[in-house]
Design an enzyme around this catalytic site. Structure first.
Site, short mmCIF file in Angstrom:
data_model
loop_
_atom_site.label_atom_id
_atom_site.label_comp_id
_atom_site.label_asym_id
_atom_site.label_seq_id
_atom_site.Cartn_x
_atom_site.Cartn_y
_atom_site.Cartn_z
N HIS A 164 3.84 -9.07 -3.90
CA HIS A 164 3.22 -7.85 -3.38
C HIS A 164 2.98 -6.85 -4.51
O HIS A 164 1.88 -6.28 -4.64
CB HIS A 164 4.12 -7.24 -2.30
CG HIS A 164 3.54 -6.06 -1.61
ND1 HIS A 164 2.86 -6.16 -0.41
CD2 HIS A 164 3.53 -4.73 -1.93
CE1 HIS A 164 2.46 -4.96 -0.02
NE2 HIS A 164 2.86 -4.08 -0.94
N GLU A 165 4.01 -6.64 -5.33
CA GLU A 165 3.88 -5.64 -6.40
C GLU A 165 2.91 -6.11 -7.47
O GLU A 165 2.21 -5.30 -8.08
CB GLU A 165 5.26 -5.33 -6.99
CG GLU A 165 6.26 -4.76 -5.99
CD GLU A 165 5.71 -3.57 -5.21
OE1 GLU A 165 4.94 -2.77 -5.80
OE2 GLU A 165 6.06 -3.42 -4.03
N HIS B 135 -0.52 -5.35 -6.34
CA HIS B 135 -0.86 -3.92 -6.47
C HIS B 135 -1.51 -3.60 -7.82
O HIS B 135 -2.13 -2.54 -7.96
CB HIS B 135 0.40 -3.07 -6.30
CG HIS B 135 0.59 -2.58 -4.91
ND1 HIS B 135 -0.44 -2.07 -4.15
CD2 HIS B 135 1.71 -2.49 -4.13
CE1 HIS B 135 0.03 -1.70 -2.96
NE2 HIS B 135 1.32 -1.96 -2.92
N GLU C 96 -2.91 -1.16 0.95
CA GLU C 96 -1.83 -2.01 1.45
C GLU C 96 -2.36 -3.21 2.22
O GLU C 96 -1.75 -4.28 2.21
CB GLU C 96 -0.88 -1.18 2.32
CG GLU C 96 -0.12 -0.10 1.58
CD GLU C 96 0.73 -0.64 0.42
OE1 GLU C 96 0.99 -1.86 0.38
OE2 GLU C 96 1.12 0.17 -0.44
N TYR D 299 0.13 -1.59 6.73
CA TYR D 299 0.33 -2.88 6.06
C TYR D 299 -0.16 -4.03 6.94
O TYR D 299 -0.98 -4.86 6.51
CB TYR D 299 1.81 -3.10 5.75
CG TYR D 299 2.39 -2.14 4.75
CD1 TYR D 299 2.59 -2.53 3.43
CD2 TYR D 299 2.77 -0.85 5.11
CE1 TYR D 299 3.14 -1.66 2.49
CE2 TYR D 299 3.31 0.03 4.19
CZ TYR D 299 3.49 -0.38 2.88
OH TYR D 299 4.02 0.49 1.96
#
Length: 351
Positions: A108-109, A112, A131, A196
């Site tokens: 996920h990070e 980003h 998101e 999300y």
């Protein structure tokens, strides 16, 4: 939406919260830039105005020297008594990626870096955009590592989280919309699983509408290239997918996208008007092509959480019960003992 058109190009306005601004400078010439921090407005922080000297370029760097506060909402300060060994205090940021054991958190990070850093949202009323794409890409990464069934199963769990959040807020609560109106509200109060999971369902829906994941991946690359280093709104996003689809996708895909009920998706509270097909849903729908995917997925990993639920649902499918038990006996020795035992109980093999 605030109109920024009348703000002079020599004046830049930023938001700050719980910060002490010490100095602002041009990092090339090292000259100080004039700035002003306004009084704090409730829980919303303070406006920071910066005047740019010798403005000539469209893009220019600014270096801001600041000091954080112990009350900073993006930071957590733990006294030594709040830590595991009670010896030292501990400081961490809300952006820290867990404890390193959650691969989906790391994915996920990493995602980003593109959706959130390279392209981000105009303001918190459009927070869901970054998101939504990030969750979609996170699960795509997990699918590449563990197989498509893993991506689908994670999405199924996300749907449950979405339902729980909406039940907590109330299905008519305006904070369960994607496109929010935060006039007079602290954006922190709107934080939930909704942007999300409801947001990622939009992206999943578009992916399925294309019926061609490679072409949809091409759209994502086009979107990131078009809007890199910019902040965008829902309008920007939807116009971009229409533009790309008109040029690159079959006509029927473009027609379906044009007929998309954008009010129901973006402006109405509650669950989205669509739920993707996933493993558990395929089992409950008695969709026979899903059986091979389910067994391949349960054989590929030994997670109790996944396998216990899937074998329970397969056992309830009477037509597939014999094959389910046979598959269990074939693959159980690849799992840890506790996984095999608990799955066996779901199949009524142990008293």
């Amino acid at each position: 939406m605030k109109n920024l058109a009348n703000i002079s190009s020599h004046l830049k306005v930023l938001d700050t919260k719980d910060l002490t601004i010490q100095r602002v400078e041009d990092p090339i010439s090292l000259k100080n830039l004039s700035f002003k921090v306004y009084d704090e407005i409730g829980n919303f922080g303070s406006k920071l105005e910066i005047w740019i000297n010798d403005f000539s370029d469209v893009e220019f760097p600014i270096r801001i020297h600041y000091e954080t506060s112990r009350n900073g909402s993006a930071l957590q300060w733990l006294k030594k008594d709040q830590t595991g060994d009670g010896t030292h205090p501990y400081f961490f940021t809300q952006c820290a990626a867990g404890d390193g054991t959650g691969l989906n958190v790391i994915a996920h990070e990493i995602a980003h870096s593109w959706t959130g850093n390279l392209v981000t949202h105009f303001n918190f009323e459009h927070f869901w955009i970054k998101e939504a794409f990030t969750v979609f890409l996170e699960r795509k990464i997990m699918g590449r590592i563990y197989g498509e069934p893993m991506r689908q199963f994670l999405a199924e769990g996300g749907w449950k989280d979405l339902k729980d959040s909406i039940e907590q807020y109330g299905e008519k609560n305006p904070l369960t919309k994607l496109h929010l109106d935060l006039t007079g509200l602290d954006p922190t109060d709107s934080f939930s699983k909704v942007p999300y999971e409801k947001g990622s369902t939009v992206i999943w829906y578009w992916d399925e509408l294309y019926e061609d994941s490679e072409l949809f991946d091409k759209f994502i690359r086009y979107f990131l290239s078009k809007w890199k280093f910019q902040s965008i709104t829902l309008h920007n996003l939807f116009e971009t997918i229409l533009e790309f689809t008109r040029k690159e996708a079959p006509l029927d895909v473009y027609t379906k996208l044009l007929n998309m009920n954008t009010t129901a998706w973006f402006e109405e509270p509650g669950l989205p008007p669509y739920k993707p097909e996933w493993l558990k849903l395929g089992i409950r729908s008695r969709y026979k092509p899903i059986v091979e995917q389910v067994f391949r997925f349960t054989e590929s990993q030994g997670r109790i959480y996944f396998n216990q639920q899937l074998f329970r649902d397969m056992y309830d499918w009477k037509e597939q019960r014999v094959e389910t038990i046979e598959t269990y006996h074939r693959i159980k020795n690849r799992w840890m003992f506790i996984t095999g035992y608990l799955v066996g109980r779901e199949l009524k093999l142990f008293c």
